[in-house]
Design a protein around this motif. Sequence first.
Motif, PDB file in Angstrom:
ATOM      1  N   ARG A 156       0.848  -1.194   0.000  1.00 31.91           N
ATOM      2  CA  ARG A 156       0.000   0.000   0.000  1.00 31.91           C
ATOM      3  C   ARG A 156       0.883   1.244   0.000  1.00 31.91           C
ATOM      4  O   ARG A 156       1.624   1.483   0.957  1.00 31.91           O
ATOM      5  CB  ARG A 156      -0.897   0.027   1.243  1.00 31.91           C
ATOM      6  N   TYR A 157       0.766   2.052  -1.061  1.00 33.50           N
ATOM      7  CA  TYR A 157       1.554   3.279  -1.165  1.00 33.50           C
ATOM      8  C   TYR A 157       0.682   4.442  -1.606  1.00 33.50           C
ATOM      9  O   TYR A 157       1.142   5.397  -2.218  1.00 33.50           O
ATOM     10  CB  TYR A 157       2.722   3.074  -2.145  1.00 33.50           C
ATOM     11  N   GLY A 158      -0.617   4.350  -1.290  1.00 33.98           N
ATOM     12  CA  GLY A 158      -1.574   5.339  -1.769  1.00 33.98           C
ATOM     13  C   GLY A 158      -1.301   6.743  -1.309  1.00 33.98           C
ATOM     14  O   GLY A 158      -1.553   7.707  -2.026  1.00 33.98           O
ATOM     15  N   ALA A 159      -0.770   6.900  -0.069  1.00 33.21           N
ATOM     16  CA  ALA A 159      -0.515   8.242   0.442  1.00 33.21           C
ATOM     17  C   ALA A 159       0.578   8.947  -0.348  1.00 33.21           C
ATOM     18  O   ALA A 159       0.673  10.171  -0.320  1.00 33.21           O
ATOM     19  CB  ALA A 159      -0.126   8.172   1.916  1.00 33.21           C
ATOM     20  N   LEU A 160       1.385   8.183  -1.074  1.00 33.36           N
ATOM     21  CA  LEU A 160       2.439   8.744  -1.918  1.00 33.36           C
ATOM     22  C   LEU A 160       2.028   8.786  -3.385  1.00 33.36           C
ATOM     23  O   LEU A 160       2.869   8.944  -4.270  1.00 33.36           O
ATOM     24  CB  LEU A 160       3.728   7.933  -1.744  1.00 33.36           C
ATOM     25  N   GLY A 161       0.726   8.635  -3.636  1.00 33.24           N
ATOM     26  CA  GLY A 161       0.216   8.764  -4.997  1.00 33.24           C
ATOM     27  C   GLY A 161       0.399   7.542  -5.860  1.00 33.24           C
ATOM     28  O   GLY A 161       0.186   7.611  -7.074  1.00 33.24           O
ATOM     29  N   THR A 162       0.765   6.418  -5.250  1.00 26.74           N
ATOM     30  CA  THR A 162       0.978   5.177  -5.989  1.00 26.74           C
ATOM     31  C   THR A 162      -0.043   4.143  -5.536  1.00 26.74           C
ATOM     32  O   THR A 162      -0.169   3.881  -4.330  1.00 26.74           O
ATOM     33  CB  THR A 162       2.393   4.622  -5.739  1.00 26.74           C
ATOM     34  N   MET A 163      -0.770   3.556  -6.474  1.00 27.35           N
ATOM     35  CA  MET A 163      -1.695   2.495  -6.118  1.00 27.35           C
ATOM     36  C   MET A 163      -0.918   1.196  -5.975  1.00 27.35           C
ATOM     37  O   MET A 163      -0.319   0.705  -6.931  1.00 27.35           O
ATOM     38  CB  MET A 163      -2.794   2.347  -7.174  1.00 27.35           C
ATOM     39  N   GLY A 231      -9.281  17.115   5.967  1.00 27.05           N
ATOM     40  CA  GLY A 231      -8.485  16.626   7.088  1.00 27.05           C
ATOM     41  C   GLY A 231      -7.113  16.111   6.696  1.00 27.05           C
ATOM     42  O   GLY A 231      -6.210  16.059   7.538  1.00 27.05           O
ATOM     43  N   ILE A 232      -6.940  15.737   5.422  1.00 27.96           N
ATOM     44  CA  ILE A 232      -5.658  15.172   5.002  1.00 27.96           C
ATOM     45  C   ILE A 232      -4.517  16.157   5.213  1.00 27.96           C
ATOM     46  O   ILE A 232      -3.411  15.765   5.609  1.00 27.96           O
ATOM     47  CB  ILE A 232      -5.739  14.713   3.529  1.00 27.96           C
ATOM     48  N   GLU A 233      -4.775  17.433   4.980  1.00 26.59           N
ATOM     49  CA  GLU A 233      -3.698  18.422   5.108  1.00 26.59           C
ATOM     50  C   GLU A 233      -3.189  18.538   6.543  1.00 26.59           C
ATOM     51  O   GLU A 233      -2.097  19.078   6.790  1.00 26.59           O
ATOM     52  CB  GLU A 233      -4.175  19.783   4.615  1.00 26.59           C
ATOM     53  N   ASN A 234      -3.943  17.994   7.499  1.00 26.93           N
ATOM     54  CA  ASN A 234      -3.525  18.038   8.900  1.00 26.93           C
ATOM     55  C   ASN A 234      -2.704  16.816   9.305  1.00 26.93           C
ATOM     56  O   ASN A 234      -2.383  16.659  10.497  1.00 26.93           O
ATOM     57  CB  ASN A 234      -4.756  18.141   9.813  1.00 26.93           C
ATOM     58  N   LEU A 235      -2.392  15.960   8.353  1.00 28.48           N
ATOM     59  CA  LEU A 235      -1.646  14.737   8.637  1.00 28.48           C
ATOM     60  C   LEU A 235      -0.272  14.801   7.990  1.00 28.48           C
ATOM     61  O   LEU A 235      -0.141  15.155   6.816  1.00 28.48           O
ATOM     62  CB  LEU A 235      -2.394  13.513   8.095  1.00 28.48           C
ATOM     63  N   SER A 236       0.763  14.432   8.734  1.00 23.16           N
ATOM     64  CA  SER A 236       2.110  14.328   8.170  1.00 23.16           C
ATOM     65  C   SER A 236       2.178  13.131   7.235  1.00 23.16           C
ATOM     66  O   SER A 236       1.268  12.287   7.195  1.00 23.16           O
ATOM     67  CB  SER A 236       3.127  14.160   9.294  1.00 23.16           C
ATOM     68  N   MET A 237       3.286  12.988   6.506  1.00 17.41           N
ATOM     69  CA  MET A 237       3.405  11.862   5.580  1.00 17.41           C
ATOM     70  C   MET A 237       3.548  10.533   6.323  1.00 17.41           C
ATOM     71  O   MET A 237       2.973   9.531   5.912  1.00 17.41           O
ATOM     72  CB  MET A 237       4.587  12.070   4.636  1.00 17.41           C
ATOM     73  N   GLY A 242       1.100   5.484   7.720  1.00 20.81           N
ATOM     74  CA  GLY A 242       0.709   4.566   8.779  1.00 20.81           C
ATOM     75  C   GLY A 242      -0.747   4.150   8.704  1.00 20.81           C
ATOM     76  O   GLY A 242      -1.099   3.016   9.022  1.00 20.81           O
ATOM     77  N   ILE A 243      -1.609   5.058   8.288  1.00 17.31           N
ATOM     78  CA  ILE A 243      -3.018   4.700   8.059  1.00 17.31           C
ATOM     79  C   ILE A 243      -3.133   3.843   6.808  1.00 17.31           C
ATOM     80  O   ILE A 243      -3.800   2.801   6.790  1.00 17.31           O
ATOM     81  CB  ILE A 243      -3.887   5.966   7.901  1.00 17.31           C
ATOM     82  N   ASP A 244      -2.460   4.282   5.763  1.00 15.77           N
ATOM     83  CA  ASP A 244      -2.607   3.658   4.457  1.00 15.77           C
ATOM     84  C   ASP A 244      -2.217   2.192   4.465  1.00 15.77           C
ATOM     85  O   ASP A 244      -2.919   1.350   3.894  1.00 15.77           O
ATOM     86  CB  ASP A 244      -1.756   4.421   3.441  1.00 15.77           C
ATOM     87  N   VAL A 245      -1.103   1.853   5.104  1.00 14.45           N
ATOM     88  CA  VAL A 245      -0.637   0.466   5.062  1.00 14.45           C
ATOM     89  C   VAL A 245      -1.621  -0.475   5.747  1.00 14.45           C
ATOM     90  O   VAL A 245      -1.703  -1.659   5.405  1.00 14.45           O
ATOM     91  CB  VAL A 245       0.772   0.355   5.692  1.00 14.45           C
ATOM     92  N   LYS A 262       2.910  18.463   1.091  1.00 15.57           N
ATOM     93  CA  LYS A 262       3.633  17.567   1.998  1.00 15.57           C
ATOM     94  C   LYS A 262       4.170  16.351   1.246  1.00 15.57           C
ATOM     95  O   LYS A 262       5.267  15.858   1.549  1.00 15.57           O
ATOM     96  CB  LYS A 262       2.742  17.138   3.155  1.00 15.57           C
ATOM     97  N   VAL A 263       3.402  15.863   0.275  1.00 16.96           N
ATOM     98  CA  VAL A 263       3.894  14.768  -0.559  1.00 16.96           C
ATOM     99  C   VAL A 263       5.055  15.265  -1.414  1.00 16.96           C
ATOM    100  O   VAL A 263       6.080  14.585  -1.575  1.00 16.96           O
ATOM    101  CB  VAL A 263       2.765  14.208  -1.450  1.00 16.96           C
ATOM    102  N   LYS A 264       4.905  16.466  -1.945  1.00 17.66           N
ATOM    103  CA  LYS A 264       5.973  17.068  -2.743  1.00 17.66           C
ATOM    104  C   LYS A 264       7.256  17.184  -1.932  1.00 17.66           C
ATOM    105  O   LYS A 264       8.358  16.869  -2.409  1.00 17.66           O
ATOM    106  CB  LYS A 264       5.522  18.438  -3.239  1.00 17.66           C
ATOM    107  N   GLU A 265       7.115  17.612  -0.693  1.00 19.09           N
ATOM    108  CA  GLU A 265       8.281  17.748   0.181  1.00 19.09           C
ATOM    109  C   GLU A 265       8.904  16.382   0.476  1.00 19.09           C
ATOM    110  O   GLU A 265      10.130  16.243   0.533  1.00 19.09           O
ATOM    111  CB  GLU A 265       7.861  18.424   1.487  1.00 19.09           C
ATOM    112  N   TYR A 266       8.059  15.357   0.667  1.00 24.16           N
ATOM    113  CA  TYR A 266       8.562  14.006   0.936  1.00 24.16           C
ATOM    114  C   TYR A 266       9.485  13.546  -0.194  1.00 24.16           C
ATOM    115  O   TYR A 266      10.592  13.048   0.047  1.00 24.16           O
ATOM    116  CB  TYR A 266       7.390  13.036   1.092  1.00 24.16           C
ATOM    117  N   PHE A 267       9.028  13.709  -1.431  1.00 24.66           N
ATOM    118  CA  PHE A 267       9.848  13.279  -2.570  1.00 24.66           C
ATOM    119  C   PHE A 267      11.123  14.111  -2.661  1.00 24.66           C
ATOM    120  O   PHE A 267      12.196  13.579  -2.990  1.00 24.66           O
ATOM    121  CB  PHE A 267       9.048  13.356  -3.860  1.00 24.66           C
TER     122      PHE A 267
END
Length: 763
Positions: A156-163, A231-237, A242-245, A262-267
Motif C-alpha cells: 500500500r503506497y496510496g498516500a504517496l500517490g501510488t496504487m 483533514g488530510i492536510e492536517n496529517l504528516s506523511m 501509517g493509516i494507508d498500510v 507535503k507529498v511534494k516535500e517528501y519526494f
Amino acid sequence: MIRIINHGTYLLKGKDLLEKENAAIADRNLEPQSARKNTIAYKILSQHNTSGDNKTIKIRFDALASHDITYVGIIQTARASGLTKFPIPYALTNCHNSLCAVGGTINEDDHVFGLSAAQKYGGIYVPAHQAVIHQYVRETMTRCGTMILGSDSHTRYGALGTMGIGEGGPELVKQILEKTYDLTYPEIIAVYMKGKPRPGVGPQDIALAIIGAVFKRGFVKNKVLEFVGPGIENLSMDFRNGIDVMTTETACLSSIWTTDDKVKEYFAIHGRAESYAKLEPGEIAYYDGAIIVDLDKVVPMIALPFHPSNVYSIAELNQNLSDILRVVEEEGQKQIDNPSLQFNLTKNIDNGRLKVDQAIVAGCAGGSYENLVDVASIVENHSLGNDSLSLSVYPASQPIYLELVKNGTMAKLMTAGAIIKTAFCGPCFGAGDVPANGNLSIRHATRNFPNREGSKPGDGQLSSVALMDARSIAATAVNGGYLTPATDLDFAPANLPYSFDRKIYANRVYNGFSQPQPEKGLKFGPNIAEWPKMIALPKNLLLKVACVINDPVTTTDELIPSGETSSYRSNPLKLAEFTLSRKDPQYVERAKGVQKVELERQNYVSNDTSLLSPSLKELCAFLTSLPLEKAEEVLKETGIGTTIFAVKPGDGSAREQAASCQKVLGGWANIAEEYATKRYRSNLINWGILPFTLRNPDQIGFGVDDLIFIPNVKEKLMNGDEIFPVQVISPQGNRAIELMLTNLTKEEREIILSGCLINYYSK
C-alpha cells in the motif's frame, strides 16, 4: 468518529461530500458513470489498463516488489514459464527471514539466490536489515500516478500517490512475463477525512477505527479506497503512510490519496522531486459509497485478539475490562478450536487494570521515523524497569535508523531501557520476539491473528497480540505495563525534521534494473527445490473432503502458518508438511493418503500396471453406486484428489502458499460460501484449484472423508458453465448438490484446465 454511507455519493471540488444528488449536480446532467471517471483511482486504473474495456480491465504495473519468503518461488515459477529478464523494476528485499535462525543455512541460501537472480535478470537486491519491504518501496520506488504490485498483502503506497496491490506470487510472474493483472472494474469508496487528530492519537488509532467500522460488514471488500477531504492536510506523511498500510485489513483491493505540498516535500527530501504530481478528484466525482472520518473525535484504540477488526477504545476497555475480556475469551476460544488450550486474558487483570507482558513497535506500520521519535519523547527521563515487561523498537529502514542516531532519539530510547533492533518484519508474523506461553503482547504492527505471533498450539503453546498505536504503547510501557492511552499523558512531540541519506542504499543495494547479465548463474542452496509436476485437469474429478472449517472466517495463517515455517517456502514439498497444521493437524496425512491413490490411478492409466489396487477397487465401488456404467473406464478419466470446505477462507496475507501447498498435496478444489479476498481466490486459480462456491448455502453439512464426484468438469469449464451438478457420497447416503464457478475469465479457465499457471505458460 466513523460514519459509513452505503450508497453512491458525490464529491464537489475535492472538499464537499454530498450524500445525495443536489441542484449543482442535476444542472450538469452528470451521470454517476461519467462522474466516476473523475476519481483519482479511475484515472490511474485507466492509464494502466491495456484491455480497451472499462468493465474487465487488464493492468500492467510500473514496478514489482517481493521479500525473501516469496521471491524464490516467484522466480522459480517464472523460470519454468520462460523468464529471460525482468521487464520492469523488481525489488527483492530481505526483511522476513533476516535472522537466519531456522533450518541451518537455508535462509541465507535464499538470500544468495536472490542476489544471483537480481544479477542475472536485472533486478534490485536489498540485503537483510537494510529496510522492510514497504519502507524501501516508499523511499525509492513510489511515484505519483503509478501502480506497484507486491507479493505481500500490505503493498500500500496510496498516500504517496501510488496504487499498490498485494497479490500471490503467480500474479507477479504474469507481470514478469509481460502479461496482465485482470479484474472486473472495482468500486471506489471515498474516505472523507475532516478535522485534526488530538495530541496522543496516532495513525494506528485512525486505522483501527476504520477497520473496526468496515471489516465485519464487508463494506470495502475488493474495492479501492480513495482518501479525500480537508483533514488530510492536517496529517504528516508518516501519519498518512501509517493509516494507508493498514487499509489491507479492511479487505480492500488498493488505496489512493490526494497529494499536496507535503507529498511534494517528501519526494524532495528523498532526492526524487520529479516523482511528485498533483493528484486530486475532478470538479464533480462520484463514489460508490463513503467512509467519513472525524479525525478530532478518534481516541486511542486497541484491537484485541484475534483480529485487527476486534476494536475497542482503550478508555472503553479500561472502563468495562472484565466484561469485554470475557467476551473476547469466549470468541477467541471458538477460533482456537482446541479444548486443551485455554485462552485466558482475564489473568492479566491486576488491581482492576490490564497489565501486558511485552511491547513492540515494528515493521511497515510501526517503524516509521515519527512513530519512534514520539515513542522516545514519551519514554525520555523514564525507566522501563527491570521486571518482565520489555519494549523493542525496529526502525523500518537504515536511513531512518541513522537519522534517529544523529538526532539523539536512539540515546533517549536506549537510556530508558528500550531494545533497539534492525529493520525486520519478524514480530509481525511470528519470526521474532515470540511472547512467552500465555502472555499478551501489545504491538504497533499489522496483524494479530491466532498463533501469528509464533506460538504453536500443537506443542501446548498459546500467546496473543493486541494492536495499538506506538504512542499508547510507549505510555503503557512507562506506566509499568498497565494499559494507558497516550492521551492521558502531557505529551508534546519533539520537532525533529527528517533528513534522508541516500548513500546508505547507494553503498549497499544492488540495482541492476535494465542491466541483466544472462551469463550469470543462479546460486541454489540445498533447500531450494523445483515445483513438482502437476497434471492437467482430467475429464472428471472424485474428491475426498480432507478438512472442514466452519469458522466464520479462515485466515491464510491458518491455511499455512507463518513464523518459522516461512523458512521452508523455497521447498514446496517440505513446506506442504505444515499445511493446516495449526488448524487441522490430520489434514496432511489425509491428503497424502488420497494422493497415493491418485498415483496408483495414473500408473494404471499409463499401463504401468494392469491390476487395480485395493484402493482403486474401493473407489470403483463408490462410482458404481452412482448412475454410471463401466466404473473402471470412468476411473481412467477421473482425477482423484482432495478438497477443503471453509465458510470464508483467505483473509489476511497474500501468500500463494496457502493455495500451492494444497495443490502440492493433491488438492483440486476449495468449496466455500464466499472467499475472503480476491488475492486468495486468484492464488487458487493460478495453482489450478477450482474455487467453488455453494449455489445453496443450506447445502453445507460436509464431513471429513465425504466423497464428491464432479462429472464432466473439464468440458463444463471449457464451455464456460457456471453451475456444476455434483454427487456427495457420505455415510449418511448420497445426495446431489450444485456448486458454482462464477466470474472466471477465459484465461483463468485455461489456467485451471492446464493444471496450474506453470503448465499454462509452458504450453
